[in-house]
Design a protein around this motif. Structure first.
Motif, PDB file in Angstrom:
ATOM      1  N   UNK A 111     159.138 -53.555  34.993  1.00 14.75           N
ATOM      2  CA  UNK A 111     158.487 -53.231  33.735  1.00 14.75           C
ATOM      3  C   UNK A 111     159.452 -52.528  32.776  1.00 14.75           C
ATOM      4  N   UNK A 112     160.256 -51.596  33.336  1.00 14.08           N
ATOM      5  CA  UNK A 112     161.195 -50.863  32.489  1.00 14.08           C
ATOM      6  C   UNK A 112     162.213 -51.786  31.835  1.00 14.08           C
ATOM      7  N   UNK A 113     162.693 -52.725  32.613  1.00 11.15           N
ATOM      8  CA  UNK A 113     163.688 -53.640  32.050  1.00 11.15           C
ATOM      9  C   UNK A 113     163.068 -54.527  30.975  1.00 11.15           C
ATOM     10  N   UNK A 114     161.826 -54.925  31.204  1.00  9.48           N
ATOM     11  CA  UNK A 114     161.133 -55.745  30.201  1.00  9.48           C
ATOM     12  C   UNK A 114     160.942 -54.953  28.907  1.00  9.48           C
ATOM     13  N   UNK A 115     160.570 -53.670  29.054  1.00 12.32           N
ATOM     14  CA  UNK A 115     160.367 -52.840  27.863  1.00 12.32           C
ATOM     15  C   UNK A 115     161.688 -52.675  27.108  1.00 12.32           C
TER      16      UNK A 115
END
Lengths: 184, 105
Positions: free
Chosen positions: A39-43
């Motif tokens: 999720x962090x990388x997507x954000x």
């Protein structure tokens, strides 16, 4: 349990897909479902591409939107393209959705300043609703076209193009544009 | 228009069609299948034609392509003016998108 390390090539493909989806305006929930990046990388990716944080909040979850007049026509067009691709080519899953969405954008009247009626996230939601039988399609008795309908409304169906509402196309935005024009 | 001109025009259209089809198939086969309304087998076949084969195929006196709206009622409805002009275009797209693809028997 240790996670199996992902191949670099596989990951670069995922990132490529994420970039494409974000450029089409996909919401974070869609990305999380379709892409196995954290999720962090997507954000981070979203912020880099769009220069802003992804919008928060839930996705619209009502089927009603797809049944109102204009959205129904746009949804039906997208679905027609999508089904044709799935039936006659090797495209499937999210790839078929992206391809169909690109073709859909070509078909609709183009306006740079206006968002397309059907967003990519809505298109993706539509396919999910159809897969879970919350929506289905019916053939119009007059034109034979395939349209998105509610499951119990599929008999003796006549599409919205033969029942044009009186206010069709007369949005508030258009009205104010006409007013501006007449003043100038 | 005399017969010679007509034949020349048909050949030109056939040639343009085949070249466009090849270009589409080689760029993105899935999209080509959708846009041209042909099956994957025909798409492969067109994509693999050599220039000489394309010239030969285009050289006849008959059109290689076919009119895709084969329903008179639909055609009449789409060409007559409707209440909402911009929607007529979308309507045509909805109907055309689900037309059966041409296949090799």
């Amino acid at each position: 349990m240790a996670k199996k390390p992902k191949s670099v090539l596989e990951e670069s493909k995922e990132i490529q897909l994420a970039v494409e989806l974000i450029q089409f305006g996909a919401r974070l929930q869609l990305l999380e479902c379709e892409i196995s990046l954290s999720r962090d990388r997507l954000i981070n990716l979203y912020k880099e591409l769009r220069g802003e944080s992804p919008p928060k909040g839930m996705l619209p979850f009502s089927v009603d939107w797809f049944l109102t007049w204009k959205p129904n026509i746009h949804s039906s067009l997208f679905l027609g393209i999508y089904r044709q691709l799935v039936e006659h080519t090797t495209a499937s899953g999210i790839q078929a959705i992206i391809k169909a969405y690109r073709l859909y954008l070509e078909e609709i009247p183009h306006d740079e300043y206006e968002e397309p009626t059907l967003s990519l996230t809505r298109a993706w939601t539509l396919i999910r609703f159809l897969n879970s039988f919350m929506l289905t399609t019916a053939r119009c008795e007059t034109c034979g076209g395939e349209f998105v309908v509610q499951p119990y409304a599929q008999y003796h169906f006549v599409c919205g193009l033969f029942h044009v509402p009186n206010r069709a196309g007369k949005t508030r935005k258009l009205a104010s544009a006409i007013q501006m024009h007449s003043v100038a | 228009m005399n017969t010679n001109n007509i034949m020349q025009e048909i050949r030109d259209i056939n040639l343009s069609y085949l070249m466009l089809a090849q270009h589409l198939v080689r760029t993105d086969k899935d999209e080509a299948v959708f846009r041209l309304g042909i099956s994957q087998e025909i798409a492969d076949l067109l994509g693999n034609l050599s220039t000489a084969q394309v010239m030969k195929l285009a050289g006849g006196s008959m059109m290689l392509t076919r009119f895709r709206f084969d329903d008179v009622a639909i055609l009449g409805m789409l060409t007559h003016d409707s209440k909402s002009q911009s929607m007529a275009h979308l309507h045509a797209s909805i109907l055309l998108s689900r037309q059966p693809v041409e296949t090799i028997c």
